[in-house]
Design a protein around this motif. Structure first.
Motif, PDB file in Angstrom:
ATOM      1  N   THR A 279       8.889 -48.166  16.168  1.00 36.03           N
ATOM      2  CA  THR A 279       9.082 -46.944  15.404  1.00 36.03           C
ATOM      3  C   THR A 279      10.776 -46.401  15.890  1.00 36.03           C
ATOM      4  OG1 THR A 279       6.934 -46.331  15.522  1.00 36.03           O
ATOM      5  CG2 THR A 279       7.965 -44.715  15.247  1.00 36.03           C
ATOM      6  N   VAL A 280      11.449 -45.754  15.159  1.00 34.32           N
ATOM      7  CA  VAL A 280      12.647 -44.672  14.933  1.00 34.32           C
ATOM      8  C   VAL A 280      12.835 -43.388  14.871  1.00 34.32           C
ATOM      9  CG1 VAL A 280      14.792 -45.287  14.302  1.00 34.32           C
ATOM     10  CG2 VAL A 280      13.359 -47.231  14.363  1.00 34.32           C
ATOM     11  N   ILE A 281      13.359 -42.759  15.620  1.00 33.46           N
ATOM     12  CA  ILE A 281      12.952 -41.331  16.006  1.00 33.46           C
ATOM     13  C   ILE A 281      14.241 -41.347  15.958  1.00 33.46           C
ATOM     14  CG2 ILE A 281      12.165 -39.295  16.619  1.00 33.46           C
ATOM     15  CD1 ILE A 281       9.886 -41.099  15.474  1.00 33.46           C
ATOM     16  N   VAL A 282      14.236 -40.559  15.068  1.00 33.98           N
ATOM     17  CA  VAL A 282      16.140 -39.885  15.426  1.00 33.98           C
ATOM     18  C   VAL A 282      16.612 -38.094  14.922  1.00 33.98           C
ATOM     19  CG1 VAL A 282      16.799 -41.222  13.085  1.00 33.98           C
ATOM     20  CG2 VAL A 282      16.248 -39.728  12.405  1.00 33.98           C
ATOM     21  N   SER A 283      17.673 -37.521  15.658  1.00 28.62           N
ATOM     22  CA  SER A 283      17.856 -36.198  15.236  1.00 28.62           C
ATOM     23  C   SER A 283      17.131 -35.508  16.656  1.00 28.62           C
ATOM     24  CB  SER A 283      17.422 -35.619  14.205  1.00 28.62           C
ATOM     25  OG  SER A 283      17.882 -35.708  12.583  1.00 28.62           O
ATOM     26  N   ASP A 284      16.921 -36.032  17.972  1.00 28.43           N
ATOM     27  CA  ASP A 284      16.209 -36.461  18.722  1.00 28.43           C
ATOM     28  C   ASP A 284      17.099 -35.473  19.735  1.00 28.43           C
ATOM     29  OD1 ASP A 284      14.133 -34.830  20.894  1.00 28.43           O
ATOM     30  OD2 ASP A 284      14.304 -37.310  21.248  1.00 28.43           O
ATOM     31  N   HIS A 285      18.125 -34.791  19.166  1.00 32.63           N
ATOM     32  CA  HIS A 285      18.801 -34.472  20.619  1.00 32.63           C
ATOM     33  C   HIS A 285      18.711 -34.148  21.838  1.00 32.63           C
ATOM     34  CE1 HIS A 285      21.755 -36.115  17.600  1.00 32.63           C
ATOM     35  NE2 HIS A 285      21.346 -35.576  16.546  1.00 32.63           N
ATOM     36  N   ASP A 286      17.644 -33.062  21.535  1.00 32.02           N
ATOM     37  CA  ASP A 286      17.131 -32.208  22.939  1.00 32.02           C
ATOM     38  C   ASP A 286      16.263 -33.247  23.775  1.00 32.02           C
ATOM     39  OD1 ASP A 286      18.436 -30.097  21.687  1.00 32.02           O
ATOM     40  OD2 ASP A 286      17.466 -29.358  20.768  1.00 32.02           O
ATOM     41  N   ASN A 287      15.983 -34.264  23.147  1.00 39.97           N
ATOM     42  CA  ASN A 287      15.342 -35.298  24.221  1.00 39.97           C
ATOM     43  C   ASN A 287      13.672 -35.100  24.494  1.00 39.97           C
ATOM     44  OD1 ASN A 287      14.534 -37.849  25.267  1.00 39.97           O
ATOM     45  ND2 ASN A 287      15.188 -37.007  27.908  1.00 39.97           N
ATOM     46  N   LYS A 288      13.298 -34.485  22.962  1.00 38.99           N
ATOM     47  CA  LYS A 288      11.949 -33.946  23.419  1.00 38.99           C
ATOM     48  C   LYS A 288      10.546 -34.419  23.217  1.00 38.99           C
ATOM     49  CE  LYS A 288      13.120 -29.312  20.728  1.00 38.99           C
ATOM     50  NZ  LYS A 288      13.045 -28.457  20.063  1.00 38.99           N
ATOM     51  N   VAL A 289      11.191 -36.806  22.689  1.00 38.95           N
ATOM     52  CA  VAL A 289       9.907 -36.832  22.520  1.00 38.95           C
ATOM     53  C   VAL A 289       9.518 -38.047  23.354  1.00 38.95           C
ATOM     54  CG1 VAL A 289       8.929 -39.061  20.590  1.00 38.95           C
ATOM     55  CG2 VAL A 289       9.640 -36.911  19.485  1.00 38.95           C
ATOM     56  N   ALA A 290       8.381 -37.645  24.358  1.00 39.92           N
ATOM     57  CA  ALA A 290       8.728 -38.975  25.370  1.00 39.92           C
ATOM     58  C   ALA A 290       8.069 -40.414  24.929  1.00 39.92           C
ATOM     59  CB  ALA A 290       7.327 -38.265  26.603  1.00 39.92           C
ATOM     60  N   SER A 291       7.024 -40.181  24.291  1.00 34.58           N
ATOM     61  CA  SER A 291       6.520 -41.734  23.138  1.00 34.58           C
ATOM     62  C   SER A 291       5.682 -41.090  22.358  1.00 34.58           C
ATOM     63  CB  SER A 291       4.881 -41.501  25.022  1.00 34.58           C
ATOM     64  OG  SER A 291       4.351 -40.381  24.034  1.00 34.58           O
ATOM     65  N   VAL A 292       5.410 -42.145  21.429  1.00 35.79           N
ATOM     66  CA  VAL A 292       4.656 -42.176  19.845  1.00 35.79           C
ATOM     67  C   VAL A 292       2.894 -42.511  19.788  1.00 35.79           C
ATOM     68  CG1 VAL A 292       5.418 -43.343  17.931  1.00 35.79           C
ATOM     69  CG2 VAL A 292       7.442 -42.077  19.270  1.00 35.79           C
ATOM     70  N   GLU A 293       2.095 -42.307  19.604  1.00 41.58           N
ATOM     71  CA  GLU A 293       0.923 -42.955  19.696  1.00 41.58           C
ATOM     72  C   GLU A 293       0.885 -42.918  17.355  1.00 41.58           C
ATOM     73  OE1 GLU A 293      -3.574 -41.569  19.705  1.00 41.58           O
ATOM     74  OE2 GLU A 293      -2.133 -40.927  20.574  1.00 41.58           O
ATOM     75  N   VAL A 294       1.061 -44.767  17.632  1.00 37.80           N
ATOM     76  CA  VAL A 294       0.851 -44.705  15.440  1.00 37.80           C
ATOM     77  C   VAL A 294      -0.474 -45.358  15.932  1.00 37.80           C
ATOM     78  CG1 VAL A 294       1.571 -47.098  14.677  1.00 37.80           C
ATOM     79  CG2 VAL A 294       3.045 -46.237  16.581  1.00 37.80           C
ATOM     80  N   ILE A 295      -1.029 -44.478  15.123  1.00 38.77           N
ATOM     81  CA  ILE A 295      -2.423 -45.100  14.128  1.00 38.77           C
ATOM     82  C   ILE A 295      -2.528 -45.465  13.769  1.00 38.77           C
ATOM     83  CG2 ILE A 295      -4.849 -43.760  14.207  1.00 38.77           C
ATOM     84  CD1 ILE A 295      -3.718 -41.651  15.934  1.00 38.77           C
ATOM     85  N   PHE A 296      -3.635 -46.641  13.134  1.00 39.92           N
ATOM     86  CA  PHE A 296      -3.633 -47.164  12.021  1.00 39.92           C
ATOM     87  C   PHE A 296      -5.143 -46.503  11.322  1.00 39.92           C
ATOM     88  CE2 PHE A 296      -1.419 -50.029  14.155  1.00 39.92           C
ATOM     89  CZ  PHE A 296      -0.677 -50.848  13.334  1.00 39.92           C
ATOM     90  N   SER A 297      -4.603 -45.686  10.231  1.00 42.94           N
ATOM     91  CA  SER A 297      -5.754 -44.494   9.586  1.00 42.94           C
ATOM     92  C   SER A 297      -6.313 -45.186   8.462  1.00 42.94           C
ATOM     93  CB  SER A 297      -5.085 -43.295   9.054  1.00 42.94           C
ATOM     94  OG  SER A 297      -4.287 -43.515   7.917  1.00 42.94           O
ATOM     95  N   ASP A 298      -5.287 -46.643   7.235  1.00 43.69           N
ATOM     96  CA  ASP A 298      -6.747 -46.903   6.745  1.00 43.69           C
ATOM     97  C   ASP A 298      -5.719 -48.514   5.939  1.00 43.69           C
ATOM     98  OD1 ASP A 298      -8.069 -47.544   4.258  1.00 43.69           O
ATOM     99  OD2 ASP A 298      -6.528 -45.992   2.593  1.00 43.69           O
TER     100      ASP A 298
END
Length: 224
Positions: free
Chosen positions: A131-150
């Motif tokens: 997973t690629v996250i962009v524009s997090d210049h303030d370093n807010k995202v510490a983790s990513v949860e990926v949920i398979f929904s369908d």
């Protein structure tokens, strides 16, 4: 048969904006470019320039991008009629065009640029979830949860994956997990999965979530 899955207009951090068209099911690799037309819906809207453009392929997932789009004023939140037409290498139309109303996304927001699932060469029963996250210049995202929904293909194992320890490059963060599998790994290739990507801060609090469609890819040719 290839078809256009999604269109986006993204306001740039500088004066340039971006038009994005995502093509799906191009298994024979016939889509060479995408012609995009943008038309204002009301006279009061900022004027796009150019209104006709040729988008070029930017990724193996058939993401066609035109980066030199500009507007006469801040267009974030305004909606435009956007038409995308797939073209082959001879510049001939392919399949059906997609015509829809698209709202310009604002710049500076933390967004999920891409979600990919790719079979690993070292162990074909395992897959790399990226997973690629962009524009997090303030370093807010510490983790990513990926949920398979369908999904209709083999069941993912697990159906919820937490990604941590990203590779950071300015405001871009790349999260990876190399241990995802399926109850029938070989049958998962080219199957389509709908996932929810939930961005979380250092305290585990959700910053925002978005839905994405991911097609499982085999071992890349350069690695096979």
């Amino acid at each position: 048969m290839a078809f256009i899955r999604r269109q986006k207009l993204k306001q740039g951090v500088t004066s340039e904006s971006t038009a994005i068209t995502i093509v799906a099911d191009d298994f024979e690799d016939v889509v060479h470019s995408v012609d995009v037309t943008i038309e204002p819906i009301t006279p009061e809207e900022p004027t796009p320039s150019p209104t006709n453009m040729a988008s070029t392929l930017k990724s193996e997932t058939k993401r066609f991008v035109y980066n030199d789009l500009t507007f006469s004023d801040n267009a974030a939140g305004f909606s435009y009629k956007m038409t995308s037409v797939m073209k082959n290498i001879d510049n001939e139309p392919i399949g059906e065009p997609l015509i829809e109303t698209v709202t310009v996304e604002p710049s500076g927001d933390i967004t999920v640029r891409s979600v990919t699932i790719t079979q690993r060469k070292a162990n074909p029963d395992l897959f790399r979830l990226k997973t690629v996250i962009v524009s997090d210049h303030d370093n807010k995202v510490a983790s990513v949860e990926v949920i398979f929904s369908d999904f209709s293909g083999p069941e993912p194992i697990p159906t919820e994956v937490t990604l941590i320890d990203p590779k950071v490059d300015g405001g871009k963060k790349v999260f990876k997990d190399n241990t995802l599998t399926f109850d029938d790994p070989s049958s998962a290739i080219y199957e389509e999965y709908i996932v929810i990507v939930d961005l979380k801060d250092a305290e585990g609090i959700s910053i925002g979530a978005s839905e994405h469609i991911v097609v499982v890819q085999p071992i890349p040719e350069e690695e096979a």
